[in-house]
Design an enzyme around this catalytic site. Sequence first.
Site, mmCIF file in Angstrom:
data_model
loop_
_atom_site.group_PDB
_atom_site.id
_atom_site.type_symbol
_atom_site.label_atom_id
_atom_site.label_comp_id
_atom_site.label_asym_id
_atom_site.label_seq_id
_atom_site.Cartn_x
_atom_site.Cartn_y
_atom_site.Cartn_z
ATOM 1 N N CYS A 1 -7.530 -49.904 2.621
ATOM 2 C CA CYS A 1 -8.699 -49.493 1.840
ATOM 3 C C CYS A 1 -9.498 -50.656 1.264
ATOM 4 O O CYS A 1 -10.558 -50.439 0.688
ATOM 5 C CB CYS A 1 -8.269 -48.555 0.728
ATOM 6 S SG CYS A 1 -7.574 -47.041 1.368
ATOM 7 N N HIS B 1 -14.156 -47.710 -4.980
ATOM 8 C CA HIS B 1 -13.458 -47.033 -3.868
ATOM 9 C C HIS B 1 -12.697 -45.826 -4.427
ATOM 10 O O HIS B 1 -11.787 -45.994 -5.247
ATOM 11 C CB HIS B 1 -12.481 -48.005 -3.194
ATOM 12 C CG HIS B 1 -11.497 -47.309 -2.291
ATOM 13 N ND1 HIS B 1 -11.880 -46.564 -1.195
ATOM 14 C CD2 HIS B 1 -10.143 -47.212 -2.338
ATOM 15 C CE1 HIS B 1 -10.815 -46.059 -0.610
ATOM 16 N NE2 HIS B 1 -9.740 -46.436 -1.290
HETATM 17 C C1 LIG Z 1 -2.205 -36.881 -5.532
HETATM 18 C C2 LIG Z 1 -3.046 -36.459 -6.741
HETATM 19 C C3 LIG Z 1 -4.353 -35.821 -6.209
HETATM 20 C C4 LIG Z 1 -2.281 -35.396 -7.539
HETATM 21 O O1 LIG Z 1 -2.987 -35.043 -8.704
HETATM 22 P P1 LIG Z 1 -2.303 -35.126 -10.161
HETATM 23 O O2 LIG Z 1 -1.578 -36.415 -10.287
HETATM 24 O O3 LIG Z 1 -3.349 -34.830 -11.166
HETATM 25 O O4 LIG Z 1 -1.311 -33.906 -10.115
HETATM 26 P P2 LIG Z 1 0.266 -33.787 -10.325
HETATM 27 O O5 LIG Z 1 0.814 -34.856 -11.203
HETATM 28 O O6 LIG Z 1 0.513 -32.368 -10.704
HETATM 29 O O7 LIG Z 1 0.830 -34.018 -8.846
HETATM 30 C C5 LIG Z 1 0.709 -33.035 -7.828
HETATM 31 C C6 LIG Z 1 1.695 -33.412 -6.758
HETATM 32 O O8 LIG Z 1 1.284 -34.653 -6.159
HETATM 33 C C7 LIG Z 1 2.456 -35.451 -5.967
HETATM 34 N N1 LIG Z 1 2.089 -36.867 -5.875
HETATM 35 C C8 LIG Z 1 1.338 -37.590 -6.723
HETATM 36 N N2 LIG Z 1 1.251 -38.867 -6.298
HETATM 37 C C9 LIG Z 1 1.959 -38.935 -5.144
HETATM 38 C C10 LIG Z 1 2.258 -39.964 -4.237
HETATM 39 N N3 LIG Z 1 1.770 -41.207 -4.398
HETATM 40 N N4 LIG Z 1 3.034 -39.672 -3.159
HETATM 41 C C11 LIG Z 1 3.493 -38.398 -2.952
HETATM 42 N N5 LIG Z 1 3.228 -37.381 -3.787
HETATM 43 C C12 LIG Z 1 2.488 -37.642 -4.873
HETATM 44 C C13 LIG Z 1 3.258 -35.151 -7.236
HETATM 45 O O9 LIG Z 1 4.598 -35.532 -7.053
HETATM 46 C C14 LIG Z 1 3.094 -33.642 -7.334
HETATM 47 O O10 LIG Z 1 4.044 -32.989 -6.521
HETATM 48 P P3 LIG Z 1 4.783 -31.660 -7.055
HETATM 49 O O11 LIG Z 1 3.689 -30.683 -7.370
HETATM 50 O O12 LIG Z 1 5.661 -31.251 -5.927
HETATM 51 O O13 LIG Z 1 5.527 -32.087 -8.289
HETATM 52 C C15 LIG Z 1 -3.359 -37.649 -7.666
HETATM 53 O O14 LIG Z 1 -2.132 -38.114 -8.232
HETATM 54 C C16 LIG Z 1 -4.048 -38.793 -7.004
HETATM 55 O O15 LIG Z 1 -5.270 -38.776 -6.735
HETATM 56 N N6 LIG Z 1 -3.274 -39.868 -6.798
HETATM 57 C C17 LIG Z 1 -3.824 -41.120 -6.247
HETATM 58 C C18 LIG Z 1 -3.580 -41.169 -4.801
HETATM 59 C C19 LIG Z 1 -3.550 -42.603 -4.326
HETATM 60 O O16 LIG Z 1 -2.678 -43.377 -4.715
HETATM 61 N N7 LIG Z 1 -4.485 -42.990 -3.494
HETATM 62 C C20 LIG Z 1 -4.567 -44.326 -2.956
HETATM 63 C C21 LIG Z 1 -4.471 -44.216 -1.505
HETATM 64 S S1 LIG Z 1 -4.235 -45.777 -0.836
HETATM 65 C C22 LIG Z 1 -5.754 -46.464 -0.798
HETATM 66 O O17 LIG Z 1 -6.766 -45.892 -1.167
HETATM 67 C C23 LIG Z 1 -5.744 -47.833 -0.252
HETATM 68 C C24 LIG Z 1 -5.175 -48.002 1.125
HETATM 69 O O18 LIG Z 1 -4.762 -47.048 1.808
HETATM 70 O O19 LIG Z 1 -5.199 -49.142 1.585
#
Ligand SMILES: CC(C)(COP(=O)(O)OP(=O)(O)OC[C@H]1O[C@@H](n2cnc3c(N)ncnc32)[C@H](O)[C@@H]1OP(=O)(O)O)[C@@H](O)C(=O)NCCC(=O)NCCSC(=O)CC(=O)O
Length: 399
Positions: free
Chosen positions: A168, A309
Amino acid sequence: MGSAPATVREMRRAQRADGPAAVLGIGTANPPTCLAQDEYPDYYFRVTNSEHLTDLKGKLTRICNKSGIKQRFVHLDEQLLAANPDFTDRTLPSLDARVEIASAAVPELAASAAAKAIAEWGRPATDITHLIFSTYSGARAPSADRRLASLLGLSPTVSRTILNLHGCYGGGRSLQLAKELAENNRGARVLVACSEITLIAFYGPEGGCPDNILGQALFGDGAGAVIVGADPVSPVERPLFEMVFASQTTIPETEDAISMQINKGGMEYHISNQVPRLLGCNVERCLVDAFGALGIHNADWNDLFWAIHPGGRAILDHIEGVLGLDDAKLAASRHVLSEFGNMSGTTVIFVLDELRRRRGRAANLEEGQAPEWGVMMAFGPGITIETMVLHALATLEGN
Ligand SMILES: CC(C)(COP(=O)(O)OP(=O)(O)OC[C@H]1O[C@@H](n2cnc3c(N)ncnc32)[C@H](O)[C@@H]1OP(=O)(O)O)[C@@H](O)C(=O)NCCC(=O)NCCSC(=O)CC(=O)O
């Protein structure tokens, strides 16, 4: 050496541009297949024959509901998947087939975006002097940059660079390199092209592996292209944003927080649930350092425009919180996340495009002065943070 009057220092000075690099054109493209996020869990578990994994389907549904994403575009449609059933099982050796498809599709998608950027720029493609191509789908040489140069009819003297697996932060890195090239080579016109298709990393859910499911809910396909150059030639070239300062920061001890690896079954990635918090704890230091380098101290973050981003909804929430940003400040990032998902390195180019569209609309409606100064930030494995201070130009308004 004949009658050359200049010293090496003078020659060097003559090779450099006078002004800062600027964005001279932006284009974006997506594949035609659109997946609605609220229907995605049903779709994904059906096409991967995994309906029996009800716990994981529940998890994917919860993530989709909270993702801030309305829809995403993908190259891998049902027909292509039916022709390649091994793609659903990451333990099967499907890399050859994935690379075969991606090697054609990635540069073609980039060419669609680049054609739009070149049209806006207003000069012939043969005036491009440098090409920087970023993708996480590259696994072959000659690479997508070579194919894109052919598709666009670029000059055989174009200077090509490919960035692979930057994830990313690929878009942010490419734009920083383009700034360096444009400012250090008088007359250079750099085409930045990022193209990402999730086909390389698509597979079915696995019992006992809840981590893998996040990426299936988050990532989408898209390409973005930007023309970068200094000392714009008036009236043809109309600069949108000047690229005033750029830096890269690596957050210590976060090597394992985001990782990607190509193996026989495609690309696997791991994204720690700590990523939003880690970014939240570190972005302000990067901003203070960047503005400090320009002699600007105690900047009010709400006086700036923002192109962040949108890695995930929680990342935007954390950044908004730590910087105390007003609600609308990350609207361009949230809009792109909602309409396209996280398209990895390409996403930040979509955000820049959306931002300039919003500024144009606001100016046409005479909604008051939009901020002149702003910031672009991209994040990826490392954890790496790319920061760029931007200055918006009047040519942006009233488009
Ligand atoms: C995934 C989310 C939409 C979930 O929303 P919330 O955190 O508000 O909700 P919540 O706490 O109830 O979580 C809902 C469910 O998501 C799961 N969850 C959260 N983060 C997780 C992760 N990193 N891996 C796997 N599962 C995950 C939780 O365990 C939960 O599961 P359960 O309901 O079973 O308990 C959010 O946490 C989010 O936007 N996280 C950021 C994602 C991220 O890191 N993106 C970067 C991508 S990499 C990037 O951009 C760079 C690259 O690729 O190079």
